[in-house]
Write a protein that holds these residues in place. Structure first.
Motif, PDB file in Angstrom:
ATOM      1  N   MET A  59       0.828  -1.202   0.000  1.00  0.00           N
ATOM      2  CA  MET A  59       0.000   0.000   0.000  1.00  0.00           C
ATOM      3  C   MET A  59       0.866   1.257   0.000  1.00  0.00           C
ATOM      4  O   MET A  59       2.043   1.212   0.381  1.00  0.00           O
ATOM      5  CB  MET A  59      -0.902   0.026   1.244  1.00  0.00           C
ATOM      6  N   PRO A  60       0.288   2.415  -0.398  1.00  0.00           N
ATOM      7  CA  PRO A  60       0.987   3.694  -0.213  1.00  0.00           C
ATOM      8  C   PRO A  60       1.304   3.917   1.264  1.00  0.00           C
ATOM      9  O   PRO A  60       0.599   3.408   2.147  1.00  0.00           O
ATOM     10  CB  PRO A  60      -0.022   4.725  -0.728  1.00  0.00           C
ATOM     11  N   SER A  61       2.326   4.667   1.554  1.00  0.00           N
ATOM     12  CA  SER A  61       2.824   4.794   2.928  1.00  0.00           C
ATOM     13  C   SER A  61       1.767   5.318   3.893  1.00  0.00           C
ATOM     14  O   SER A  61       1.670   4.846   5.033  1.00  0.00           O
ATOM     15  CB  SER A  61       4.050   5.709   2.956  1.00  0.00           C
ATOM     16  N   PHE A  62       0.952   6.285   3.461  1.00  0.00           N
ATOM     17  CA  PHE A  62      -0.041   6.839   4.389  1.00  0.00           C
ATOM     18  C   PHE A  62      -1.139   5.814   4.703  1.00  0.00           C
ATOM     19  O   PHE A  62      -1.696   5.799   5.802  1.00  0.00           O
ATOM     20  CB  PHE A  62      -0.652   8.128   3.831  1.00  0.00           C
ATOM     21  N   LEU A  63      -1.439   4.914   3.754  1.00  0.00           N
ATOM     22  CA  LEU A  63      -2.428   3.873   4.015  1.00  0.00           C
ATOM     23  C   LEU A  63      -1.851   2.735   4.852  1.00  0.00           C
ATOM     24  O   LEU A  63      -2.592   2.041   5.552  1.00  0.00           O
ATOM     25  CB  LEU A  63      -2.976   3.315   2.699  1.00  0.00           C
ATOM     26  N   GLN A  64      -0.534   2.555   4.789  1.00  0.00           N
ATOM     27  CA  GLN A  64       0.085   1.511   5.606  1.00  0.00           C
ATOM     28  C   GLN A  64      -0.178   1.749   7.083  1.00  0.00           C
ATOM     29  O   GLN A  64      -0.517   0.823   7.824  1.00  0.00           O
ATOM     30  CB  GLN A  64       1.592   1.472   5.349  1.00  0.00           C
ATOM     31  N   HIS A  65      -0.048   3.005   7.528  1.00  0.00           N
ATOM     32  CA  HIS A  65      -0.261   3.315   8.945  1.00  0.00           C
ATOM     33  C   HIS A  65      -1.720   3.082   9.340  1.00  0.00           C
ATOM     34  O   HIS A  65      -2.008   2.580  10.427  1.00  0.00           O
ATOM     35  CB  HIS A  65       0.149   4.762   9.232  1.00  0.00           C
ATOM     36  N   VAL A  66      -2.637   3.443   8.452  1.00  0.00           N
ATOM     37  CA  VAL A  66      -4.057   3.211   8.729  1.00  0.00           C
ATOM     38  C   VAL A  66      -4.323   1.714   8.851  1.00  0.00           C
ATOM     39  O   VAL A  66      -4.997   1.257   9.785  1.00  0.00           O
ATOM     40  CB  VAL A  66      -4.934   3.820   7.616  1.00  0.00           C
ATOM     41  N   ALA A  67      -3.787   0.935   7.909  1.00  0.00           N
ATOM     42  CA  ALA A  67      -4.014  -0.507   7.911  1.00  0.00           C
ATOM     43  C   ALA A  67      -3.422  -1.165   9.152  1.00  0.00           C
ATOM     44  O   ALA A  67      -4.025  -2.070   9.740  1.00  0.00           O
ATOM     45  CB  ALA A  67      -3.421  -1.128   6.653  1.00  0.00           C
ATOM     46  N   GLU A  68      -2.245  -0.712   9.567  1.00  0.00           N
ATOM     47  CA  GLU A  68      -1.560  -1.364  10.686  1.00  0.00           C
ATOM     48  C   GLU A  68      -2.197  -1.042  12.032  1.00  0.00           C
ATOM     49  O   GLU A  68      -2.049  -1.823  12.985  1.00  0.00           O
ATOM     50  CB  GLU A  68      -0.081  -0.964  10.671  1.00  0.00           C
ATOM     51  N   TRP A  69      -2.920   0.074  12.134  1.00  0.00           N
ATOM     52  CA  TRP A  69      -3.606   0.415  13.381  1.00  0.00           C
ATOM     53  C   TRP A  69      -5.105   0.134  13.303  1.00  0.00           C
ATOM     54  O   TRP A  69      -5.857   0.487  14.209  1.00  0.00           O
ATOM     55  CB  TRP A  69      -3.352   1.875  13.745  1.00  0.00           C
ATOM     56  N   ASN A  70      -5.518  -0.489  12.254  1.00  0.00           N
ATOM     57  CA  ASN A  70      -6.913  -0.877  12.067  1.00  0.00           C
ATOM     58  C   ASN A  70      -7.239  -2.065  12.987  1.00  0.00           C
ATOM     59  O   ASN A  70      -6.539  -3.078  12.953  1.00  0.00           O
ATOM     60  CB  ASN A  70      -7.112  -1.266  10.598  1.00  0.00           C
ATOM     61  N   PRO A  71      -8.266  -1.989  13.817  1.00  0.00           N
ATOM     62  CA  PRO A  71      -8.607  -3.140  14.680  1.00  0.00           C
ATOM     63  C   PRO A  71      -8.895  -4.403  13.893  1.00  0.00           C
ATOM     64  O   PRO A  71      -8.653  -5.515  14.363  1.00  0.00           O
ATOM     65  CB  PRO A  71      -9.844  -2.655  15.454  1.00  0.00           C
ATOM     66  N   PHE A  72      -9.407  -4.248  12.694  1.00  0.00           N
ATOM     67  CA  PHE A  72      -9.660  -5.385  11.830  1.00  0.00           C
ATOM     68  C   PHE A  72      -8.350  -6.106  11.496  1.00  0.00           C
ATOM     69  O   PHE A  72      -8.272  -7.341  11.522  1.00  0.00           O
ATOM     70  CB  PHE A  72     -10.349  -4.887  10.559  1.00  0.00           C
ATOM     71  N   SER A  73      -7.300  -5.335  11.207  1.00  0.00           N
ATOM     72  CA  SER A  73      -5.995  -5.920  10.874  1.00  0.00           C
ATOM     73  C   SER A  73      -5.416  -6.693  12.051  1.00  0.00           C
ATOM     74  O   SER A  73      -4.811  -7.765  11.869  1.00  0.00           O
ATOM     75  CB  SER A  73      -5.015  -4.822  10.452  1.00  0.00           C
ATOM     76  N   ALA A  74      -5.572  -6.163  13.252  1.00  0.00           N
ATOM     77  CA  ALA A  74      -5.020  -6.838  14.429  1.00  0.00           C
ATOM     78  C   ALA A  74      -5.637  -8.219  14.605  1.00  0.00           C
ATOM     79  O   ALA A  74      -4.937  -9.200  14.879  1.00  0.00           O
ATOM     80  CB  ALA A  74      -5.256  -5.982  15.679  1.00  0.00           C
ATOM     81  N   THR A  75      -6.950  -8.317  14.434  1.00  0.00           N
ATOM     82  CA  THR A  75      -7.612  -9.610  14.583  1.00  0.00           C
ATOM     83  C   THR A  75      -7.226 -10.565  13.466  1.00  0.00           C
ATOM     84  O   THR A  75      -7.036 -11.764  13.697  1.00  0.00           O
ATOM     85  CB  THR A  75      -9.140  -9.418  14.621  1.00  0.00           C
ATOM     86  N   VAL A  76      -7.098 -10.043  12.246  1.00  0.00           N
ATOM     87  CA  VAL A  76      -6.690 -10.886  11.119  1.00  0.00           C
ATOM     88  C   VAL A  76      -5.301 -11.469  11.362  1.00  0.00           C
ATOM     89  O   VAL A  76      -5.081 -12.680  11.196  1.00  0.00           O
ATOM     90  CB  VAL A  76      -6.722 -10.084   9.806  1.00  0.00           C
TER      91      VAL A  76
END
Length: 286
Positions: free
Chosen positions: A217-234
């Motif tokens: 992903m683009p760098s600004f979306l990487q931070h969103v994805a990595e702090w997304n609660p959905f990502s943590a559970t996945v």
């Protein structure tokens, strides 16, 4: 002799007995009512199973040979195992729309007003509804796991860790149903609740590590994805299922380094926050 006629006392809404026991009993009663309703309308369950099964088949065979996974490269088998935790998580969170639509329908029919006139514990109607949705979600997850096994997915870390992974997924799904409950109490029609329950789920699930690694992903979306609660559970589910490629390196963000703990914390915070708002809305909804 005169007869004194007194006016009839004003009718008051009965009060609940209060206490944890009252709340549990009332919540289970409402949950049973909603489960019986689901059994009498089996197409609700059947249609709820079709979409996630289609996602499994389409993503596995359409994208399986074209997406590179860190540590595995472009490999259809590796992507299939990488994918399944994301599909499981998407399935449990999409139950949010059904929860919101069901509560909005009860509001539209006047059932919520009837429930509020009964001597029931505060919040029992919403808790019972979310528990019934959790049972339906668990059933969907079982069917989905069977389909995933057929297309090649495996859990490699043993039964206990696999059950823990599914437990985290169901906890996230339960947390999101409280968001659906709040939406259902805030709109006027079931159709609006369905739309409102889905419109924010698509960016939440796709701006995550569910289907592609955040490195793509683009760098600004990487931070969103990595702090997304959905990502943590996945990511937590992938670890517990043993579905991470041998050379996979998790991103440096704290939720990605501690996915199991982050998943538990995110789910607990979502439940606490949105349950409070939903119960408050329930008391004042008309």
């Amino acid at each position: 002799m005169s007869t004194t006629t007194g006016s009839a006392p004003a009718t008051r809404a009965p009060r609940a007995g209060g206490g944890i026991g009252q709340s549990v009993t009332d919540s289970l009663t409402i949950a049973k009512r909603n489960l019986l309703r689901m059994m009498r309308i089996p197409e609700m369950v059947i249609f709820g199973l079709i979409q996630p099964v289609m996602f499994v088949v389409l993503f596995s065979y359409v994208f399986g040979g074209s997406i590179s996974i860190p540590g595995a490269g472009v490999d259809a088998g590796a992507y299939r195992e990488f994918l399944m935790a994301g599909i499981f998580a998407q399935t449990v969170t999409f139950a949010t729309a059904g929860a919101g639509a069901g509560i909005a329908e009860d509001m539209h029919k006047g059932l919520i007003d009837r429930f509020r006139s009964l001597p029931m514990a505060r919040g029992a109607v919403l808790t019972g509804r979310t528990l019934a949705d959790l049972v339906q979600t668990a059933l969907t997850l079982v069917v989905l796991a069977v389909v995933a096994t057929i297309v090649g997915w495996r859990a490699h870390e043993g039964v206990l860790k696999a059950l823990a992974g599914f437990g985290l997924l169901l906890l996230l799904g339960y947390a999101f149903t409280w968001i659906g409950a709040l939406i259902g109490l805030s709109v006027r029609t079931p159709e609006a609740a369905t739309s409102g329950g889905l419109i924010w789920l698509f960016p939440l699930t796709f701006i995550s590590i569910a289907f592609v690694p955040s490195e793509n992903m683009p760098s600004f979306l990487q931070h969103v994805a990595e702090w997304n609660p959905f990502s943590a559970t996945v990511l937590a589910a992938r670890e517990l299922f043993g579905n991470l490629p041998p050379g996979y390196q998790a991103p440096d963000a704290w939720p990605m380094q501690n996915p199991v703990l982050a998943s538990l914390l995110w789910s607990a915070l979502i439940i606490a926050f949105f349950r409070t708002l939903a119960v408050r809305k329930y008391r004042s909804a008309a």
